[in-house]
Motif scaffolding. Structure first.
Motif, PDB file in Angstrom:
ATOM      1  N   UNK A  42      -2.932 -11.698  45.695  1.00 54.80           N
ATOM      2  CA  UNK A  42      -1.984 -12.701  46.167  1.00 54.80           C
ATOM      3  C   UNK A  42      -0.540 -12.193  46.120  1.00 54.80           C
ATOM      4  N   UNK A  43      -0.267 -11.308  45.147  1.00 56.54           N
ATOM      5  CA  UNK A  43       1.102 -10.831  44.956  1.00 56.54           C
ATOM      6  C   UNK A  43       1.465  -9.648  45.847  1.00 56.54           C
ATOM      7  N   UNK A  44       0.483  -8.902  46.308  1.00 57.12           N
ATOM      8  CA  UNK A  44       0.743  -7.659  47.030  1.00 57.12           C
ATOM      9  C   UNK A  44       1.528  -7.829  48.340  1.00 57.12           C
ATOM     10  N   UNK A  45       1.333  -8.893  49.119  1.00 52.05           N
ATOM     11  CA  UNK A  45       2.066  -8.981  50.390  1.00 52.05           C
ATOM     12  C   UNK A  45       3.584  -8.938  50.243  1.00 52.05           C
ATOM     13  N   UNK A  46       4.125  -9.382  49.103  1.00 54.88           N
ATOM     14  CA  UNK A  46       5.573  -9.363  48.897  1.00 54.88           C
ATOM     15  C   UNK A  46       6.040  -8.137  48.115  1.00 54.88           C
ATOM     16  N   UNK A  63      -3.819  -2.147  51.942  1.00 54.83           N
ATOM     17  CA  UNK A  63      -3.638  -2.832  53.221  1.00 54.83           C
ATOM     18  C   UNK A  63      -2.966  -4.193  53.065  1.00 54.83           C
ATOM     19  N   UNK A  64      -2.984  -4.730  51.838  1.00 55.73           N
ATOM     20  CA  UNK A  64      -2.382  -6.038  51.577  1.00 55.73           C
ATOM     21  C   UNK A  64      -0.892  -5.935  51.261  1.00 55.73           C
ATOM     22  N   UNK A  65      -0.362  -4.707  51.237  1.00 55.77           N
ATOM     23  CA  UNK A  65       1.023  -4.503  50.785  1.00 55.77           C
ATOM     24  C   UNK A  65       1.856  -3.842  51.881  1.00 55.77           C
TER      25      UNK A  65
END
Length: 327
Positions: A42-46, A63-65
């Motif tokens: 949940x935290x990786x996109x930011x 890939x989420x970051x």
């Protein structure tokens, strides 16, 4: 505006304050658990920076970051990271190579001493009330001083181990590395050997090399067969550098005298591992750098690396220099 950092490593209060002064920090506890991994995802996109250790950063997580700029690892080993993919994306990867050298070499020499003198085995024997009379040959160990120390991987830790053996115990030092090192030869009276020659000649075979595609499985049945029954095998590198089943067979058959192991193919070591059935195996829980002083120094180094990168400065311990200067 402060940049967003995801932290999955416990920091001391002073280091946490230092990081929070320059970054917005999201703390993820126990990222290997189901809940912790979900929080991390949940935290990786930011995330613009990551700081932690002992987590495999695979392609799925990466890939989420999309905003990620730097991964600061609190470790010297970087085999948990897809370096090629990080480099392709221009993401800096840093580690902490210098601050754990001496402590890890201490651990390596502790394993040399413990296996040679059968320290753990005989201490347990005394604790169990078995010491009834003066010990005889059945409980004798072997000397360390004056023996031949064979080091595979002559980097920082290899040199620190050579220093202890040569100056502290009068050991003859031989080594195998990707190249001969004249400075090492001069300082320790060391001699370069090809791998086969080292395995045949050394009384103590010590692994201090990194895990790479080239070193994975480097020591297998063929290599153990070249060692002598008096050889003591020490691994403070990475478990996957060794074919663990071949090592078990070498111990079972008496091909080698003993093994001192701080790293394993699977960690934590399973309770049913055959390695735990041998009295002549000293197994420790990947504790090479595990002192209060060194772990704090490693964390401080990782914080320094992260802050430098987020501030647009080249970090001191950059693993993939191809990413610098940044485009």
């Amino acid at each position: 505006m402060k940049k967003h950092v995801v932290l999955y490593k416990t920091l001391s209060a002073p280091l946490m304050a230092r990081l929070e002064a320059v970054a917005q920090v999201t703390v993820v506890e126990n990222p290997k658990s189901q809940d912790g991994l979900a929080h991390l995802r949940d935290a990786l996109p930011e995330a613009e920076g990551l700081l932690g250790a002992s987590l495999t950063l695979d392609a799925d997580l990466l890939s989420l970051a999309p905003r990620l700029q730097v991964v600061s690892s609190v470790s010297v080993g970087v085999d948990n990271y897809p370096i090629d993919e990080l480099t392709r994306r221009g993401i800096l990867l840093t580690n902490t190579p210098d601050v754990l050298t001496e402590t890890t070499a201490d651990t390596g020499f502790a394993l040399i001493m413990a296996t040679a003198r059968r320290v753990v085995e005989l201490a347990d024997w005394v604790r169990d009330g078995q010491w009834k009379q003066n010990i005889g040959p059945a409980h004798f160990g072997t000397d360390v001083h004056g023996k031949t120390l064979g080091i595979i991987g002559m980097g920082r830790i290899g040199e620190a181990l050579a220093q202890r053996g040569h100056f502290g115990f009068g050991m003859r030092v031989i080594y195998h590395s990707h190249s001969q090192k004249p400075a090492v030869d001069a300082r320790f009276g060391a001699e370069y050997r090809n791998l086969d020659a080292l395995l045949q000649e050394a009384d103590f075979v010590c692994l201090t090399l990194p895990l790479t595609a080239q070193t994975q499985g480097l020591i297998g049945a063929e290599q153990f067969a070249r060692m002598r029954p008096e050889t003591i095998f020490i691994n403070i590198a990475r478990g996957k550098v060794v074919d663990e089943q071949a090592m078990i067979e070498a111990l079972r058959s008496g091909q080698i005298r003993a093994a001192g192991l701080d790293v394993f193919t699977q960690e934590p070591l399973p309770a049913d591992s055959p390695l735990l059935t041998f009295d002549n195996v000293v197994a420790t829980p990947h504790m090479g750098s595990a002192t209060h002083e060194t772990r704090e120094a490693m964390a401080a180094c990782a914080v320094d690396n992260l802050i430098s990168a987020l501030n647009g400065q080249r970090p001191k311990d950059l693993v993939n220099p191809e990413t610098w200067p940044r485009g």
